[in-house]
Design an enzyme around this catalytic site. Sequence first.
Site, PDB file in Angstrom:
ATOM      1  N   LYS A  72       0.894  -1.120   0.025  1.00 57.36           N
ATOM      2  CA  LYS A  72      -0.140  -0.050  -0.033  1.00 57.36           C
ATOM      3  C   LYS A  72       0.809   1.071   0.090  1.00 57.36           C
ATOM      4  O   LYS A  72       1.928   1.157   0.483  1.00 57.36           O
ATOM      5  CB  LYS A  72      -0.912  -0.116   1.354  1.00 57.36           C
ATOM      6  CG  LYS A  72      -1.676   1.392   1.354  1.00 57.36           C
ATOM      7  CD  LYS A  72      -2.231   1.408   2.670  1.00 57.36           C
ATOM      8  CE  LYS A  72      -3.047   2.812   2.571  1.00 57.36           C
ATOM      9  NZ  LYS A  72      -3.734   2.969   4.078  1.00 57.36           N
TER      10      LYS A  72
ATOM     11  N   GLU B 291      -8.462  12.452  12.297  1.00 56.98           N
ATOM     12  CA  GLU B 291      -7.669  11.253  12.722  1.00 56.98           C
ATOM     13  C   GLU B 291      -6.958  11.884  13.893  1.00 56.98           C
ATOM     14  O   GLU B 291      -6.351  12.573  14.069  1.00 56.98           O
ATOM     15  CB  GLU B 291      -6.843  10.936  11.526  1.00 56.98           C
ATOM     16  CG  GLU B 291      -6.125   9.759  12.108  1.00 56.98           C
ATOM     17  CD  GLU B 291      -5.480   9.161  10.684  1.00 56.98           C
ATOM     18  OE1 GLU B 291      -4.631   7.988  10.838  1.00 56.98           O
ATOM     19  OE2 GLU B 291      -5.659   9.421   9.720  1.00 56.98           O
TER      20      GLU B 291
ATOM     21  N   GLU C 230      -7.260  -2.511   2.943  1.00 58.62           N
ATOM     22  CA  GLU C 230      -6.514  -1.043   3.179  1.00 58.62           C
ATOM     23  C   GLU C 230      -6.602  -0.727   4.601  1.00 58.62           C
ATOM     24  O   GLU C 230      -5.712  -0.486   5.417  1.00 58.62           O
ATOM     25  CB  GLU C 230      -7.195   0.037   2.537  1.00 58.62           C
ATOM     26  CG  GLU C 230      -6.328   1.440   2.566  1.00 58.62           C
ATOM     27  CD  GLU C 230      -7.032   2.579   1.778  1.00 58.62           C
ATOM     28  OE1 GLU C 230      -6.600   3.739   2.241  1.00 58.62           O
ATOM     29  OE2 GLU C 230      -7.799   2.273   0.927  1.00 58.62           O
TER      30      GLU C 230
ATOM     31  N   GLU D 298     -12.023  11.114  -4.972  1.00 55.84           N
ATOM     32  CA  GLU D 298     -11.825  11.118  -3.364  1.00 55.84           C
ATOM     33  C   GLU D 298     -11.094  12.353  -3.184  1.00 55.84           C
ATOM     34  O   GLU D 298     -11.424  13.308  -2.192  1.00 55.84           O
ATOM     35  CB  GLU D 298     -11.158   9.905  -2.965  1.00 55.84           C
ATOM     36  CG  GLU D 298     -10.931  10.051  -1.489  1.00 55.84           C
ATOM     37  CD  GLU D 298     -10.213   8.897  -0.930  1.00 55.84           C
ATOM     38  OE1 GLU D 298      -9.425   8.906  -0.031  1.00 55.84           O
ATOM     39  OE2 GLU D 298     -10.417   7.686  -1.293  1.00 55.84           O
TER      40      GLU D 298
ATOM     41  N   LYS E  41     -12.176  16.008  -1.042  1.00 58.09           N
ATOM     42  CA  LYS E  41     -11.269  16.728   0.189  1.00 58.09           C
ATOM     43  C   LYS E  41     -10.940  18.129   0.007  1.00 58.09           C
ATOM     44  O   LYS E  41     -10.880  18.935   0.706  1.00 58.09           O
ATOM     45  CB  LYS E  41     -10.250  15.829   0.535  1.00 58.09           C
ATOM     46  CG  LYS E  41     -10.477  14.194   1.135  1.00 58.09           C
ATOM     47  CD  LYS E  41      -9.276  13.428   1.077  1.00 58.09           C
ATOM     48  CE  LYS E  41      -9.641  12.161   1.384  1.00 58.09           C
ATOM     49  NZ  LYS E  41      -8.803  11.151   1.502  1.00 58.09           N
TER      50      LYS E  41
END
Length: 477
Positions: free
Chosen positions: A236, A286, A330, A464, A468
């Site tokens: 990843k 986060e 993921e 995506e 954002k």
Amino acid sequence: MPVIPDNHFLTDYSQKLKELIFLSHPVNKNDEQIVSISQEISPIDLLVFLAMLKPENQVSFYCENQRKQEAVVAIGAIKSLEVKNERGEMNGRYNRFQQCQNFIEDNQDNIAFEDNLDSQKIPYFFSSFNFLEHSSDNYQAFPQAKIFIPYLQLVKKANNYLVIVNTYHPKKSPELNLIKQYLKQDFSQNILHYYHRFYHSQSTPSRYTLEQSNYHNFTDKVNHSLKAIASDKLTKIVVAHALEIKLEENFNIIKSLTNLRGNHPDCYIFCVGNEKEEYFLGASPERLLSIQDRQLVTDALAGSAPRGKNDYDDSILGENLLNSEKEKREHQFVSDYIFEKLSIMGLSPKRASLQLLKLSNIQHLWTPIYAEIREECNPLEIIAQLHPTPAVAGIPIDIACEEIESYENFDRSLYAAPIGWLDTNGNCEFIVGIRSALIQGNYARLYAGAGIVAGSKPDQELTEIELKFQALLQALV
């Protein structure tokens, strides 16, 4: 920051208070004891506090979580440490965190607390770290690591507001007694009175020019990453992109933060400012690390989908996300990495069940992870082990960071890096600096990223990051 007119009211209160606080120096070089005084005050918006009491060319820190009803502002640096570019140093990845920990240990015994029984649980050390421990850029707005003790701070917990002044003025000195008098003289009302008289009269520019987008470069990086994943070089990688815009006038930092706070009530709204009036701000969902009374919480946050136009569409998108093999894979990389790192440190972590974190314009797969802290384990030691997680870098971490450094044509700076505070008792709160922008006068660089794994599609990843960027643009302009 807003321009503060010079008038009688300002001279009589705000200016005099700032002079007393920010012009404090050690009595002699061998006596650098900091005296910390605190005063409970009536409620005040922390952004008003920041706008009214931050002098020019002073560092600042702001972080607010409305859901938790917690916020903190720090202004000026009475003591600080900057860690510069560490390229070539042995174990550089961990060295900057250790240097900051040494700063805490060297200074925490030099703070003499007054008027507050809970003083050791107040945030006193404010810190930020760049994504990488070194940078190839000639100019950096923020160093590889910075930690400071502020001159002035405000802490909000629920309906309790505490203003703290850290100063070199000795106990029982006339200057210290005068500061105490100022803090007790209807502090919040004095600040609010001036703010409402002058600040709201200022206009905010809204017209902007797109300086650079180059989305083809982003899709090229995604395709390159997919080839590296297919060849088993990577499992990843997080590909980030920068969008550069320019306004006709300087950005209004306070109003941008107000917009972010209104648009993203479930996120951490944050802003780090340097001495040159450059700011790194954003709305991050986060949490990297929170420790309160030895109880640790961290977030595994990876895998995302848009929100629906109505409740039915939203639930379908959420269910699809929870059942997506690609998105769950993921997410599992991130969850397993954090769990393993904490286990290696002997912290016996526990995972909550996989769930959805629904934000205003996006939803994520989310696994909270908990642990109890051993006495000999300090927060920065844990952050050094966790950062960067696969949520912002990739797997394997070192190879992913090498790829990021080689193929991203910009410096990440504080993007996707640890930003937070610590107290003198082992408590802390650090977020990950995503959904963010670097502001320099009338120029802004917006950052966004997407996790790339086997099965990722460049067009979907582009959609995506555009989502954002749009959320940031709405707040900034």
